[in-house]
Design an enzyme around this catalytic site. Structure first.
Site, short mmCIF file in Angstrom:
data_model
loop_
_atom_site.label_atom_id
_atom_site.label_comp_id
_atom_site.label_asym_id
_atom_site.label_seq_id
_atom_site.Cartn_x
_atom_site.Cartn_y
_atom_site.Cartn_z
N GLU A 45 0.82 -1.20 0.00
CA GLU A 45 0.00 0.00 0.00
C GLU A 45 0.86 1.26 0.00
O GLU A 45 1.84 1.35 0.75
CB GLU A 45 -0.90 -0.02 1.24
CG GLU A 45 -1.98 1.04 1.28
CD GLU A 45 -2.94 0.82 2.44
OE1 GLU A 45 -3.98 1.51 2.47
OE2 GLU A 45 -2.67 -0.03 3.31
N LYS A 114 -9.22 3.13 -2.97
CA LYS A 114 -9.60 2.33 -1.81
C LYS A 114 -11.06 2.61 -1.45
O LYS A 114 -11.50 3.77 -1.42
CB LYS A 114 -8.68 2.67 -0.63
CG LYS A 114 -8.77 1.71 0.55
CD LYS A 114 -7.66 1.99 1.56
CE LYS A 114 -7.66 1.00 2.70
NZ LYS A 114 -6.53 1.20 3.63
N CYS A 175 -5.92 -3.28 1.61
CA CYS A 175 -5.79 -3.41 3.06
C CYS A 175 -7.12 -3.65 3.77
O CYS A 175 -7.62 -4.75 3.81
CB CYS A 175 -5.05 -2.20 3.64
SG CYS A 175 -4.31 -2.53 5.27
N LEU A 356 22.36 0.93 31.71
CA LEU A 356 22.16 -0.47 32.03
C LEU A 356 22.18 -0.65 33.54
O LEU A 356 23.23 -0.52 34.19
CB LEU A 356 23.26 -1.32 31.38
CG LEU A 356 23.12 -2.84 31.48
CD1 LEU A 356 21.84 -3.32 30.83
CD2 LEU A 356 24.33 -3.51 30.83
N SER A 357 21.01 -0.93 34.13
CA SER A 357 20.87 -0.96 35.58
C SER A 357 21.09 -2.34 36.18
O SER A 357 21.20 -2.47 37.40
CB SER A 357 19.47 -0.48 35.97
OG SER A 357 18.49 -1.44 35.57
N GLY A 359 18.74 -4.56 35.84
CA GLY A 359 17.39 -5.05 35.99
C GLY A 359 16.85 -5.64 34.70
O GLY A 359 17.50 -5.61 33.66
#
Length: 719
Positions: A45, A114, A175, A356-357, A359
């Site tokens: 589409e 359409k 669609c 970056l923890s 966790g």
């Protein structure tokens, strides 16, 4: 014999307003379809301009440039002797339509608009396009002069018609017309259309890949015929990711399909079918034949061309296959990774920066980047020159070729553990171990000095020094100190993202990745403009439960042993002081609800459109084995209070990969207010009234039971 035809559908990774790139990908798909022996090619589409142009559809430039690109495709020698349709916006009588333009040998056969707009979920098509309401009718469309100069045509048919070749008949859906309960393929099939062509822009959500397959199979099982489904794939400039899955189906069976997620910009899927299989299948369905005999006709556009050749007796035909869907954890491993790849290579940045923890959330984000690196290396190993060219451009090294995913991850991803006196050694060690196992360039910094400096400024102005609650501070002081840490981490993240490549001797900067999940966003369990604020967030629409499932999958798939510790650890923000060196703060205690409960609240709120009262009425039944009606009422009220108080945070939510239909993203998906009456007085009174009624009925019932029992005792009956 002239009855076997080879048909091709295209899966394209288009980019909104990238007219040059979109043209090249369309032409490549036509070339690949021709090499596969196809006589008909269809594409996704709005493939010429890109689907997500949005308000650019109000600009005349978008229509002009679409026609310019179409002219170059129309004129390309490789398009000779092939029936082709492409997707683009067309202005007809001052109305914008989403169209397919069908052409053959530099002649436009039909512009098919359409019929049904999609306006649910993340779609807003009626904002830019109008549906064509003149069913089975065509009008003259007067072409731009640049097109006339090529075709010699001044006007062409525009509307709801079908294409009749010498050997078959082709009809079109776009669609939403497949998803709609009154799909066009039913009426077209009754009028003898044998090949249905659908161009789509369908985006991914977890566990939804089966929907297209079921719809396409059902369409051809019920009506007979061959269905060609072409879908976009990739990030074309939005939060959504188009999920590929283009396919060819015949008489209720899938014959071939493309991959759901991949780094390929162009993937052509073809299948050879026997038209007589359609005719025999339909002729045996007597009720359909009786309906067909009285079906109204579509306008037919005739073209002097056969899709089949005269000598096709030995041409092998496609056989049905099973469509094996990815599991949710595989979709998380691949979908956001491909979305990040598209964003990275198109943004001109040199990689990613992630806080970056140690966790689950930030670890999942890091692993998605690592998954992306794995996919890049795999694509290069099988000879994808475009992926290799893109990674060299990103890294500024025109001779680089990755040897492994960990080596590439070291160049692409910078991770940083931003510790404070409130951080535990366990989270610090988990972050460092994960970074080492995936290969990211990892740093460890302390933000304590920055905290002290900011607090000194506040104290010098006010003469006061805020304290944590555990150190006799009030709730306001406690929250302010937590927010300060989180916001300082955001400042450090952007500073390092801008300068760390300079420090490493490389050009460019890094994209900052967010790592808050959909449940935290729904609850508002985040600090506004803290380290959850980032450039993009690959997990922002994924639930905590799904992320943990993905982590366990990644542990085995990627062989990352530390993940077991990460999953087992309690979720914590680590913003309050430790108690005897141990974590005292956990997310679920802070939120006053579990992540599992949050997922339920989110699905009822968005998927089932429940307000407070409706949600209570549903949960009082489904949670009856675990909670009393009063407890359910309190949980629902607590959720909606938190939701109302924190809804404003959604206005600044980091753009996230869309994966879940209860996403609270207010910018595109969840169009609700961000200012509420937080006590929900009317709604909560309705819940209270229901509780009182329930309590009164229960009391009456208990009284009746007690009276009956007393009567039985007096009668000598054992109770």
């Amino acid at each position: 014999m002239g009855r076997k035809v080879c048909l091709a559908v295209s899966t394209l990774n288009q980019w909104a307003l990238d007219f040059e790139g979109n043209r090249e990908r369309i032409l490549e798909s036509i070339l690949e379809a021709k090499d596969a022996g196809a006589s008909f090619r269809s594409g996704p589409e709005l493939e010429i301009c890109g689907y997500s142009c949005e308000d650019h559809y109000y600009e005349s430039d978008t229509f002009l440039h679409s026609w310019e690109v179409f002219c170059e495709i129309l004129s390309a020698p490789l398009c000779r002797n092939m029936l082709i349709d492409v997707g683009m916006p067309v202005m007809h009588k001052n109305v914008a339509y989403n169209c397919r333009v069908v052409f053959f040998n530099q002649q436009i056969l039909l512009i098919r608009p359409k019929l049904m707009m999609c306006d649910n979920g993340a779609y807003r098509e009626s904002r830019w396009f109008s549906p064509w309401k003149k069913i089975r009718q065509v009008e003259d469309h007067y072409l731009p002069r640049m097109v006339t100069a090529i075709t010699g045509q001044t006007k062409v048919p525009f509307g709801d018609a079908v294409i009749a070749t010498r050997d078959t008949c082709i009809g079109f859906e776009i669609c939403e017309e497949l998803w709609n309960p009154k799909s066009s393929h039913v009426d077209m099939g009754l009028d003898g259309v044998e090949i249905f062509v659908n161009s789509s822009g369908s985006y991914t959500e977890l566990r939804k890949a089966y929907v297209v397959c079921d719809l396409v199979k059902s369409a051809t099982y019920k009506s007979g015929g061959c269905y060609l489904f072409s879908n976009l794939r990739g990030c074309d400039g939005q939060r959504i990711y188009f999920n590929g899955g283009s396919c060819v189906a015949l008489n209720g069976h899938i014959l071939s399909h493309s991959k759901q997620f991949a780094l390929q910009d162009v993937e052509v899927t073809s299948a050879t079918i026997d038209l007589e299989d359609i005719r025999s299948y339909r002729n045996e369905m007597r009720s359909r034949s009786h309906m067909s005999s009285e079906s109204p006709s579509y306008p037919r556009i005739n073209v002097d061309f056969s899709l089949s050749s005269d000598d096709d007796a030995v041409l092998p035909i496609a056989i049905p296959i099973e469509w094996n869907y990815l599991k949710a954890e595989e979709e998380i491993a691949q979908g956001p990774a491909c979305w990040l790849w598209d964003y990275l290579r198109r943004s001109g940045q040199g990689g990613f920066f992630l806080c970056l923890s140690g966790g689950a959330d930030s670890s999942a984000t890091a692993l998605i980047v690592f998954s992306m690196c794995r996919m890049i290396v795999q694509s290069i190993e099988i000879g994808d020159a475009k992926v290799l060219s893109d990674i060299r451009k990103i890294l500024g090294d025109h001779e680089y070729k990755p040897n492994s995913a960990t080596e590439l991850c070291n160049r692409i991803l910078v991770t940083c553990y931003m510790g404070s006196e409130n951080s535990s050694k366990e989270t610090r060690n988990r972050a460092a171990t994960l970074a080492a196992q995936i290969g990211s360039y990892h740093m460890l910094i302390s933000i304590d000095k920055a905290m002290s400096a900011v607090l000194e400024v506040f104290s010098s102005v006010t003469g006061l020094f805020p304290k944590f609650a555990s150190r006799r501070g009030c709730a306001r002081q406690n929250l302010a100190l937590q927010n300060l840490q989180a916001r300082l981490r955001m400042v450090f993240a952007y500073m390092f993202a801008q300068l760390i490549l300079w420090a490493r001797g490389r050009p460019g900067g890094l994209l900052v990745l967010g790592s808050s999940n959909v449940d935290e966003a729904l609850r508002g369990y985040m600090t506004k403009y803290d380290c959850s604020s980032a450039d993009i967030n690959p997990i922002g629409s994924i639930s905590k439960l799904d992320l943990k499932m993905f982590l366990l999958y990644a542990k085995d798939k990627f062989k990352i042993s530390v993940i077991e510790e990460i999953v087992a650890a309690p979720a914590t923000a680590e913003l309050e002081p430790l108690v005897e060196g141990q974590i005292a703060q956990t997310d679920e205690n802070d939120m006053g609800m579990t992540y599992a409960e949050l997922s339920v609240f989110g699905k009822l709120r968005k998927q089932q459109y429940c307000g407070p009262y409706s949600m209570y009425c549903k949960l009082v039944q489904t949670w009856s084995s675990n909670y009393t009606p009063k407890e359910v009422a309190e949980k629902v009220k607590h959720f909606f209070r938190c939701y109302a108080i924190n809804r404003h945070k959604m206005t600044v939510l980091t753009p996230s990969y869309h994966a879940e239909s209860y996403s609270p993203d207010d910018n595109r998906f969840d169009l609700r207010p961000f200012l509420y009456r937080a006590n929900w007085s009317w709604q909560f009174r309705a819940i209270d009234a229901h509780l009182e009624t329930t309590h009164a009925k229960r009391s009456t019932s208990m009284g009746s039971m007690k009276k009956t029992d007393n009567q039985k005792i007096r009668s000598g009956i054992h109770v």
